[in-house]
Design a protein around this motif. Structure first.
Motif, PDB file in Angstrom:
ATOM      1  N   UNK A   1       0.823  -1.203   0.000  1.00 30.49           N
ATOM      2  CA  UNK A   1       0.000   0.000   0.000  1.00 30.49           C
ATOM      3  C   UNK A   1       0.865   1.263   0.000  1.00 30.49           C
ATOM      4  N   UNK A   2       0.381   2.281  -0.710  1.00 30.41           N
ATOM      5  CA  UNK A   2       1.125   3.524  -0.862  1.00 30.41           C
ATOM      6  C   UNK A   2       0.200   4.729  -0.724  1.00 30.41           C
ATOM      7  N   UNK A   3       0.676   5.738  -0.009  1.00 32.70           N
ATOM      8  CA  UNK A   3       0.105   7.082  -0.048  1.00 32.70           C
ATOM      9  C   UNK A   3       1.094   7.921  -0.841  1.00 32.70           C
ATOM     10  N   UNK A   4       0.675   8.408  -2.001  1.00 36.75           N
ATOM     11  CA  UNK A   4       1.594   9.054  -2.936  1.00 36.75           C
ATOM     12  C   UNK A   4       1.274  10.537  -3.044  1.00 36.75           C
ATOM     13  N   UNK A   5       2.306  11.370  -2.861  1.00 36.04           N
ATOM     14  CA  UNK A   5       2.187  12.817  -3.036  1.00 36.04           C
ATOM     15  C   UNK A   5       2.768  13.182  -4.391  1.00 36.04           C
ATOM     16  N   UNK A   6       1.963  13.778  -5.247  1.00 28.16           N
ATOM     17  CA  UNK A   6       2.438  14.219  -6.560  1.00 28.16           C
ATOM     18  C   UNK A   6       3.130  15.567  -6.395  1.00 28.16           C
ATOM     19  N   UNK A   7       4.233  15.540  -5.646  1.00 30.48           N
ATOM     20  CA  UNK A   7       4.972  16.754  -5.306  1.00 30.48           C
ATOM     21  C   UNK A   7       6.458  16.487  -5.471  1.00 30.48           C
ATOM     22  N   UNK A   8       7.150  17.365  -6.150  1.00 31.31           N
ATOM     23  CA  UNK A   8       8.603  17.298  -6.235  1.00 31.31           C
ATOM     24  C   UNK A   8       9.169  17.919  -4.969  1.00 31.31           C
ATOM     25  N   UNK A   9       9.575  17.078  -4.030  1.00 22.40           N
ATOM     26  CA  UNK A   9       9.990  17.568  -2.712  1.00 22.40           C
ATOM     27  C   UNK A   9      11.451  17.979  -2.636  1.00 22.40           C
ATOM     28  N   UNK A  10      12.197  17.796  -3.721  1.00 25.62           N
ATOM     29  CA  UNK A  10      13.631  18.078  -3.657  1.00 25.62           C
ATOM     30  C   UNK A  10      13.886  19.548  -3.300  1.00 25.62           C
ATOM     31  N   UNK A  11      13.130  20.437  -3.878  1.00 24.43           N
ATOM     32  CA  UNK A  11      13.191  21.832  -3.463  1.00 24.43           C
ATOM     33  C   UNK A  11      12.135  22.049  -2.390  1.00 24.43           C
ATOM     34  N   UNK A  12      12.322  23.074  -1.575  1.00 27.10           N
ATOM     35  CA  UNK A  12      11.409  23.291  -0.451  1.00 27.10           C
ATOM     36  C   UNK A  12       9.995  23.564  -0.953  1.00 27.10           C
ATOM     37  N   UNK A  13       9.045  22.785  -0.475  1.00 27.06           N
ATOM     38  CA  UNK A  13       7.639  22.934  -0.850  1.00 27.06           C
ATOM     39  C   UNK A  13       6.786  22.997   0.416  1.00 27.06           C
ATOM     40  N   UNK A  14       7.140  23.924   1.311  1.00 26.96           N
ATOM     41  CA  UNK A  14       6.463  23.992   2.599  1.00 26.96           C
ATOM     42  C   UNK A  14       4.963  24.217   2.445  1.00 26.96           C
ATOM     43  N   UNK A  15       4.566  24.957   1.406  1.00 26.99           N
ATOM     44  CA  UNK A  15       3.149  25.270   1.267  1.00 26.99           C
ATOM     45  C   UNK A  15       2.294  24.040   0.937  1.00 26.99           C
ATOM     46  N   UNK A  16       2.895  22.974   0.419  1.00 23.76           N
ATOM     47  CA  UNK A  16       2.126  21.750   0.160  1.00 23.76           C
ATOM     48  C   UNK A  16       2.460  20.626   1.134  1.00 23.76           C
ATOM     49  N   UNK A  17       3.541  20.748   1.862  1.00 25.14           N
ATOM     50  CA  UNK A  17       3.949  19.685   2.783  1.00 25.14           C
ATOM     51  C   UNK A  17       3.645  20.009   4.242  1.00 25.14           C
ATOM     52  N   UNK A  18       3.385  21.270   4.548  1.00 23.33           N
ATOM     53  CA  UNK A  18       3.213  21.674   5.943  1.00 23.33           C
ATOM     54  C   UNK A  18       1.902  22.438   6.113  1.00 23.33           C
ATOM     55  N   UNK A  19       0.838  21.709   6.415  1.00 26.37           N
ATOM     56  CA  UNK A  19      -0.432  22.361   6.736  1.00 26.37           C
ATOM     57  C   UNK A  19      -1.373  21.320   7.348  1.00 26.37           C
ATOM     58  N   UNK A  20      -2.488  21.790   7.879  1.00 27.86           N
ATOM     59  CA  UNK A  20      -3.361  20.923   8.662  1.00 27.86           C
ATOM     60  C   UNK A  20      -3.954  19.766   7.848  1.00 27.86           C
ATOM     61  N   UNK A  21      -4.332  20.027   6.605  1.00 26.47           N
ATOM     62  CA  UNK A  21      -4.920  18.947   5.808  1.00 26.47           C
ATOM     63  C   UNK A  21      -3.894  17.851   5.498  1.00 26.47           C
ATOM     64  N   UNK A  22      -2.644  18.252   5.247  1.00 27.53           N
ATOM     65  CA  UNK A  22      -1.609  17.244   5.014  1.00 27.53           C
ATOM     66  C   UNK A  22      -1.371  16.448   6.294  1.00 27.53           C
ATOM     67  N   UNK A  23      -1.370  17.149   7.416  1.00 28.06           N
ATOM     68  CA  UNK A  23      -1.202  16.479   8.698  1.00 28.06           C
ATOM     69  C   UNK A  23      -2.306  15.456   8.916  1.00 28.06           C
ATOM     70  N   UNK A  24      -3.532  15.870   8.678  1.00 25.36           N
ATOM     71  CA  UNK A  24      -4.664  14.962   8.865  1.00 25.36           C
ATOM     72  C   UNK A  24      -4.593  13.803   7.871  1.00 25.36           C
ATOM     73  N   UNK A  25      -4.154  14.088   6.647  1.00 24.39           N
ATOM     74  CA  UNK A  25      -4.024  13.028   5.643  1.00 24.39           C
ATOM     75  C   UNK A  25      -3.035  11.963   6.100  1.00 24.39           C
ATOM     76  N   UNK A  26      -1.886  12.395   6.623  1.00 25.21           N
ATOM     77  CA  UNK A  26      -0.912  11.432   7.145  1.00 25.21           C
ATOM     78  C   UNK A  26      -1.527  10.597   8.267  1.00 25.21           C
ATOM     79  N   UNK A  27      -2.155  11.277   9.224  1.00 25.01           N
ATOM     80  CA  UNK A  27      -2.680  10.580  10.403  1.00 25.01           C
ATOM     81  C   UNK A  27      -3.778   9.598  10.024  1.00 25.01           C
TER      82      UNK A  27
END
Length: 625
Positions: free
Chosen positions: A510-536
């Protein structure tokens, strides 16, 4: 025992007086002092005078119960000299930093260190320049000596330009391998020569170094290997990890306070299996508190203590330049927190960290591929910084760097050599890891990786019908296989594109996949409440196991969970300017008993209702069945 080392500049002692310094050291509960000699002194008479003073100061502090080490730059010389400087792979000469392949310099340094060994010090420690990276516009070293060595290894006659291209582009190749070998061999040889010189004076003197970002990969060796060489056969190896509170105060390399804590835990996981004394970089550089608040240092110290990832800390609590009674705030906060330190030891000691397993490979550069469909460029130095750990730490998701964890997370090049055993608990992956795993024959639900496009203004989270600002980030126009469940999407000029999805393949992975290129800083898509809830919410779907503890809705509320038998300790550090108002911790089970640290609250089955946590405050609790 958690040992406290306090570094100060050697010249500072004469300015302030040894007794006054000793008083400050005792306030900090120091068991070890590091006396900074700064750079090599080329004037022999000045060197002799400095070493005589060192000998006398060493005697004084040892008589007063302190272990004494000296701290000196390994390759940094600012005075005019005839040694050969390092040269970056771009061709830029790195002034003031000498190449370890310069035999004349190695002989000079060995003689110098031998003279230091004669002063009676317990430890000789090299400073932050035992590295090839972050000294110029690109990593080193491609000086003429290194190029000749690389060509000897490969049997070719490559130019600097040709070698640079092979190092930073393409896939694994003999030139990049030779570059890493030449770098590592030069450092290994230097370390062996230093150890030999010290042994001629006193084989019981310990020799260690400060690890740096490139110490773990690009340097062609690693800090653990080097400190074992420096230790010789009779002494315990000693290493200081890299990642300091002042990084957060300066936003250095995009790091927040929780990020540097995670970095030190990551480095410790690479080192812990060896008999190495590890200590943390509790640096508030350049001091006083207007540059780096004591709350940063205390937050760092308490989290490192709770994690158990080191044997102690270098706690830079005394200003290097001003009078000893000028900046006393660091010592005052340390004194105030003594009871908290003891309670942390009691609550968190003897337990094992538990959370999402962060898969971070120590060696990524040798096998990296550049470019790929996802990533068109790379700064190989920045591969050290874990974007996977950053997104979890900000979003109040507990982490672990060993074992299986609740589930796993792997981003970017870390997927290239990931053990297939990591698949069994489910993985959170970014689009770069998805591309790599697909190339490895692992079905992650992608039919076509698609071209690079720019996201719309927002990411739409489908379950809660919530739109989160994205600010035009690079994504891929992916086409998914049947069975993939889109969790969020975005509107682009070419249509609706998934931003995240979950997928189970025919093997049950099983995989949870983020269609995000994380190599450069992407705080606006990686750090927020909905992403937090998605992980949890998806952790249990990935592995069938719940997070040990989770708190929703507080930016940069850092969490740590540790378990033993029927009890669990949870630490919460509010590394944000706002108060965390009455946070609620959701637990993995219903517990019957609780005790609190620095706070109070109520336990109701699987939830803990806590009082407010002030900015940069720390609280903890322990629950049991």
């Amino acid at each position: 025992m958690y040992k406290i080392s306090v570094p100060i500049m050697h010249h500072y002692i004469k300015q302030n007086g040894r007794q006054r310094i000793l008083e400050e050291l005792r306030k900090m509960d120091a068991q070890r002092i590091f006396l900074g000699l700064d750079k090599y002194e080329l004037d022999y008479n000045k060197r002799s005078l400095s070493l005589e003073e060192l000998k006398d100061n060493c005697r004084f502090f040892k008589e007063n119960g302190l272990e004494v080490g000296i701290w000196i730059w390994a390759f940094n010389i600012t005075e005019k000299n005839n040694f050969i400087n390092m040269r970056a792979i771009s061709g830029t000469e790195i002034k003031n930093f000498i190449c370890p392949k310069d035999e004349n310099f190695v002989s000079f340094a060995a003689d110098y260190i031998k003279d230091i060994a004669k002063t009676g010090v317990d430890i000789i420690h090299f400073d932050d320049d035992f590295r090839y990276g972050f000294l110029s516009d690109s990593p080193a070293c491609l000086c003429d000596l290194h190029i000749a060595e690389i060509n000897r290894i490969t049997g070719d006659n490559s130019t600097r330009e040709e070698l640079e291209r092979h190092i930073v582009s393409g896939g694994k190749n003999k030139y990049r391998d030779a570059y890493l070998k030449a770098n590592g061999d030069a450092f290994r040889s230097f370390a062996a020569n230093i150890r030999k010189a010290v042994d001629e004076v006193n084989p019981n003197i310990r020799v260690g170094l400060c690890s740096c970002m490139t110490s773990w990969d690009i340097d062609g060796t690693n800090a653990a290997e080097l400190v074992k060489i420096l230790a010789g056969g009779r002494t315990q190896p000693l290493v200081r990890l890299i990642g300091a509170p002042y990084w957060a105060a300066r936003n250095a390399w995009g790091n927040s306070l929780q990020d540097v804590i995670e970095l030190e835990r990551m480095e410790s996981s690479w080192t812990r299996k060896d008999n190495i004394e590890i200590y943390a970089e509790g640096d508030a550089y350049p001091r006083p508190r207007k540059y780096c608040p004591a709350s940063y240092l205390e937050g760092f110290d308490t989290a490192i203590r709770a994690s158990g990832c080191t044997d102690g800390i270098a706690k830079y609590g005394i200003d290097f330049f001003s009078n000893a009674d000028y900046e006393t705030g660091y010592a005052k906060f340390h004194e105030r927190n003594r009871k908290t330190y003891a309670k942390i030891d009691e609550m968190f000691g003897g337990k094992e960290c538990y959370g999402v397993r962060v898969y971070e490979s120590m060696n990524k550069v040798s096998d990296m591929v550049m470019p790929t469909a996802v990533n068109s460029s790379v700064n190989i130095q920045d591969l050290f910084f874990s974007k996977a750990a950053r997104t979890l730490a900000f979003n109040t998701i507990p982490t672990v760097y060993a074992g299986e964890g609740v589930c796993g997370i792997v981003f970017d090049e870390n997927a290239r050599n990931l053990s297939l055993d990591a698949l069994k608990n489910g993985l959170i992956i970014d689009i770069a890891a998805a591309e790599i795993l697909t190339e490895r024959g692992i079905d992650v639900g992608i039919e076509d990786i698609g071209a690079s496009v720019v996201s719309g203004q927002t990411e739409h989270f489908i379950k809660n019908n919530n739109h989160i600002l994205t600010d035009d980030v690079p994504i891929n126009d992916i086409k998914l296989k049947a069975g993939a469940e889109v969790l969020s999407d975005t509107e682009t000029p070419s249509g609706t594109v998934p931003m995240s999805y979950r997928y189970e393949n025919s093997n049950g992975s099983r995989f949870l996949v983020l269609n995000v290129n994380t190599r450069s800083d992407r705080d606006n898509v990686l750090k927020h409440y909905e992403r937090s809830r998605q992980y949890a919410e998806n952790t249990q779907w990935l592995s069938g196991i719940k997070l040990p503890a989770y708190v929703y809705g507080n930016p940069a509320l850092y969490i740590m969970c540790k378990k033993k038998e029927n009890s669990m300790a949870v630490g919460l550090w509010n590394f944000f300017a706002d108060t965390a108002i009455e946070p609620i911790a959701e637990l993995d089970a219903e517990y019957s008993g609780i005790k609190f640290l620095n706070t109070s609250g109520n336990l109701d089955k699987n939830k803990v209702y806590l009082n407010d946590i002030p900015p940069f405050g720390f609280v903890g609790f322990e629950v049991n069945f």
